[in-house]
Design a protein around this motif. Sequence first.
Motif, PDB file in Angstrom:
ATOM      1  N   VAL A 144       0.855  -1.173  -0.056  1.00 33.30           N
ATOM      2  CA  VAL A 144      -0.020   0.191  -0.087  1.00 33.30           C
ATOM      3  C   VAL A 144       0.832   1.265  -0.019  1.00 33.30           C
ATOM      4  O   VAL A 144       1.908   1.341   0.221  1.00 33.30           O
ATOM      5  N   ALA A 145       0.213   2.566  -0.237  1.00 35.57           N
ATOM      6  CA  ALA A 145       1.090   3.477  -0.533  1.00 35.57           C
ATOM      7  C   ALA A 145       1.865   3.830   0.752  1.00 35.57           C
ATOM      8  O   ALA A 145       3.136   4.233   0.585  1.00 35.57           O
ATOM      9  N   SER A 146       1.357   3.651   1.974  1.00 37.60           N
ATOM     10  CA  SER A 146       1.936   3.968   3.373  1.00 37.60           C
ATOM     11  C   SER A 146       3.204   3.355   3.496  1.00 37.60           C
ATOM     12  O   SER A 146       4.124   3.559   4.349  1.00 37.60           O
ATOM     13  N   ASP A 147       3.514   2.151   2.695  1.00 41.20           N
ATOM     14  CA  ASP A 147       4.795   1.456   2.726  1.00 41.20           C
ATOM     15  C   ASP A 147       5.757   1.901   1.927  1.00 41.20           C
ATOM     16  O   ASP A 147       6.993   1.284   2.117  1.00 41.20           O
ATOM     17  N   CYS A 148       5.621   2.883   1.171  1.00 42.52           N
ATOM     18  CA  CYS A 148       6.586   3.487   0.386  1.00 42.52           C
ATOM     19  C   CYS A 148       6.717   4.875   0.660  1.00 42.52           C
ATOM     20  O   CYS A 148       5.817   5.670   1.269  1.00 42.52           O
ATOM     21  N   GLU A 149       8.109   5.338   0.279  1.00 45.82           N
ATOM     22  CA  GLU A 149       8.285   6.923   0.576  1.00 45.82           C
ATOM     23  C   GLU A 149       7.295   7.885  -0.328  1.00 45.82           C
ATOM     24  O   GLU A 149       6.789   8.839   0.133  1.00 45.82           O
ATOM     25  N   ARG A 150       7.125   7.356  -1.597  1.00 41.84           N
ATOM     26  CA  ARG A 150       6.320   7.844  -2.436  1.00 41.84           C
ATOM     27  C   ARG A 150       5.344   6.984  -3.206  1.00 41.84           C
ATOM     28  O   ARG A 150       5.484   5.839  -3.437  1.00 41.84           O
ATOM     29  N   ALA A 151       3.947   7.280  -3.338  1.00 40.04           N
ATOM     30  CA  ALA A 151       2.872   6.552  -3.985  1.00 40.04           C
ATOM     31  C   ALA A 151       3.052   6.800  -5.453  1.00 40.04           C
ATOM     32  O   ALA A 151       3.719   7.435  -5.916  1.00 40.04           O
ATOM     33  N   LYS A 152       2.041   5.996  -5.875  1.00 40.61           N
ATOM     34  CA  LYS A 152       1.761   6.157  -7.298  1.00 40.61           C
ATOM     35  C   LYS A 152       1.379   7.494  -7.923  1.00 40.61           C
ATOM     36  O   LYS A 152       0.632   8.119  -6.982  1.00 40.61           O
ATOM     37  N   PRO A 153       1.905   8.336  -8.812  1.00 45.15           N
ATOM     38  CA  PRO A 153       2.313   7.806 -10.222  1.00 45.15           C
ATOM     39  C   PRO A 153       3.898   7.370  -9.966  1.00 45.15           C
ATOM     40  O   PRO A 153       4.480   7.273 -11.055  1.00 45.15           O
ATOM     41  N   TYR A 154       4.655   7.668  -8.915  1.00 49.59           N
ATOM     42  CA  TYR A 154       5.970   7.324  -8.789  1.00 49.59           C
ATOM     43  C   TYR A 154       6.166   5.817  -8.768  1.00 49.59           C
ATOM     44  O   TYR A 154       5.312   5.309  -8.446  1.00 49.59           O
ATOM     45  N   PRO A 155       7.282   5.231  -9.047  1.00 53.46           N
ATOM     46  CA  PRO A 155       7.401   3.826  -9.267  1.00 53.46           C
ATOM     47  C   PRO A 155       7.735   2.997  -8.103  1.00 53.46           C
ATOM     48  O   PRO A 155       7.847   1.733  -8.135  1.00 53.46           O
ATOM     49  N   ASP A 156       7.834   3.694  -6.820  1.00 56.19           N
ATOM     50  CA  ASP A 156       8.304   3.310  -5.776  1.00 56.19           C
ATOM     51  C   ASP A 156       7.471   1.936  -5.374  1.00 56.19           C
ATOM     52  O   ASP A 156       7.979   0.918  -4.922  1.00 56.19           O
ATOM     53  N   PRO A 157       6.080   1.948  -5.671  1.00 56.66           N
ATOM     54  CA  PRO A 157       5.432   0.684  -4.876  1.00 56.66           C
ATOM     55  C   PRO A 157       5.625  -0.381  -5.915  1.00 56.66           C
ATOM     56  O   PRO A 157       5.950  -1.678  -5.174  1.00 56.66           O
ATOM     57  N   TYR A 158       5.781  -0.252  -7.130  1.00 59.32           N
ATOM     58  CA  TYR A 158       6.017  -1.295  -8.015  1.00 59.32           C
ATOM     59  C   TYR A 158       7.582  -1.853  -7.957  1.00 59.32           C
ATOM     60  O   TYR A 158       7.915  -3.101  -7.890  1.00 59.32           O
ATOM     61  N   LEU A 159       8.471  -0.911  -7.636  1.00 63.16           N
ATOM     62  CA  LEU A 159       9.840  -1.405  -7.476  1.00 63.16           C
ATOM     63  C   LEU A 159       9.954  -2.319  -5.903  1.00 63.16           C
ATOM     64  O   LEU A 159      10.686  -3.236  -6.025  1.00 63.16           O
ATOM     65  N   LYS A 160       9.192  -1.763  -5.053  1.00 66.16           N
ATOM     66  CA  LYS A 160       9.021  -2.432  -3.839  1.00 66.16           C
ATOM     67  C   LYS A 160       8.582  -3.771  -4.017  1.00 66.16           C
ATOM     68  O   LYS A 160       9.140  -4.698  -3.465  1.00 66.16           O
ATOM     69  N   ALA A 161       7.575  -3.822  -4.875  1.00 68.05           N
ATOM     70  CA  ALA A 161       7.146  -5.338  -5.153  1.00 68.05           C
ATOM     71  C   ALA A 161       8.014  -6.302  -5.704  1.00 68.05           C
ATOM     72  O   ALA A 161       8.154  -7.609  -5.066  1.00 68.05           O
ATOM     73  N   LEU A 162       8.626  -5.893  -6.649  1.00 74.42           N
ATOM     74  CA  LEU A 162       9.895  -6.503  -7.296  1.00 74.42           C
ATOM     75  C   LEU A 162      10.927  -6.789  -6.456  1.00 74.42           C
ATOM     76  O   LEU A 162      11.221  -8.134  -6.492  1.00 74.42           O
ATOM     77  N   GLN A 163      11.166  -5.969  -5.745  1.00 78.88           N
ATOM     78  CA  GLN A 163      12.425  -6.463  -4.484  1.00 78.88           C
ATOM     79  C   GLN A 163      11.898  -7.534  -3.694  1.00 78.88           C
ATOM     80  O   GLN A 163      12.454  -8.569  -3.428  1.00 78.88           O
ATOM     81  N   LEU A 164      10.676  -7.195  -2.925  1.00 80.08           N
ATOM     82  CA  LEU A 164      10.173  -8.294  -2.140  1.00 80.08           C
ATOM     83  C   LEU A 164       9.759  -9.620  -2.671  1.00 80.08           C
ATOM     84  O   LEU A 164       9.913 -10.626  -2.103  1.00 80.08           O
ATOM     85  N   LEU A 165       9.160  -9.667  -4.014  1.00 76.48           N
ATOM     86  CA  LEU A 165       9.225 -11.001  -4.558  1.00 76.48           C
ATOM     87  C   LEU A 165      10.273 -11.695  -5.063  1.00 76.48           C
ATOM     88  O   LEU A 165      10.191 -12.830  -5.552  1.00 76.48           O
ATOM     89  N   ASN A 166      11.190 -10.783  -5.046  1.00 74.70           N
ATOM     90  CA  ASN A 166      12.823 -11.199  -5.888  1.00 74.70           C
ATOM     91  C   ASN A 166      12.585 -11.833  -7.110  1.00 74.70           C
ATOM     92  O   ASN A 166      12.704 -12.811  -7.639  1.00 74.70           O
ATOM     93  N   VAL A 167      11.787 -10.970  -7.973  1.00 79.03           N
ATOM     94  CA  VAL A 167      11.586 -11.206  -9.466  1.00 79.03           C
ATOM     95  C   VAL A 167      12.198 -10.008 -10.282  1.00 79.03           C
ATOM     96  O   VAL A 167      12.645  -8.788  -9.805  1.00 79.03           O
ATOM     97  N   SER A 168      12.353 -10.312 -11.677  1.00 77.97           N
ATOM     98  CA  SER A 168      12.910  -9.324 -12.455  1.00 77.97           C
ATOM     99  C   SER A 168      11.867  -8.736 -13.236  1.00 77.97           C
ATOM    100  O   SER A 168      10.774  -8.969 -13.756  1.00 77.97           O
ATOM    101  N   LYS A 169      12.072  -7.449 -13.226  1.00 74.26           N
ATOM    102  CA  LYS A 169      11.110  -6.589 -14.211  1.00 74.26           C
ATOM    103  C   LYS A 169      11.093  -6.820 -15.697  1.00 74.26           C
ATOM    104  O   LYS A 169       9.980  -6.677 -16.271  1.00 74.26           O
TER     105      LYS A 169
END
Length: 201
Positions: A151-176
């Motif tokens: 959720v947005a509060s998990d990140c320093e910046r919410a959408k439209p910034y990429p932070d939430p999706y980058l965090k998901a990639l990191q935590l899932l340990n998958v490649s974009k």
Amino acid sequence: MTAGENSVQSKKCIPDLAPLEAVLFDIDGTLCDSDPLHYIAFCQMFAEIGMEVPDDEFVSKNIAGKHNDDIAAILFPDDIPKGLKFMEDGEAKFRRLASENLPSIKGLYKLTKWIEDRGLKRAAVTNAPKQNAELMISKLGLQDFFHLVIVASDCERAKPYPDPYLKALQLLNVSKDHTFVCEDSLPGIKAGVAAGLPVVD
């Protein structure tokens, strides 16, 4: 799809992602038909404070898909605390409505079965408050489907910034390079593309 949305679409095609590793989902308007419920809640809130309900164009440009802090600043630029309280109360109204009836999008469960059958990793990535995200996922019966929820509060910046999706990639340990996003709003699409991900709208 609007011209603006089309302009931010990634040029990478889904077949280019093979072998596919993960799928990232927005929630509001993507997994469920929640927009009408948000509109009803907004109408009730505006009526309570004697304000005119914004037209569809204003809602699409300034409200849809945005984080509540940003919406509060747009609606009440001279009184941010009032705007934040307005949004908080509106979200509570939305949750009451959603708890009674929250239709899934057409074909949702065929898609989730296809993803599960292939053992793909999956995350929900949303600008919605945590309570909303948990309620919608529960009402849709997807508590056991998602490996994580951002959720947005998990990140320093919410959408439209990429932070939430980058965090998901990191935590899932998958490649974009082997992941795609399902979105419905312009801020969400911009966030996915900014994260280097192809977006299905």
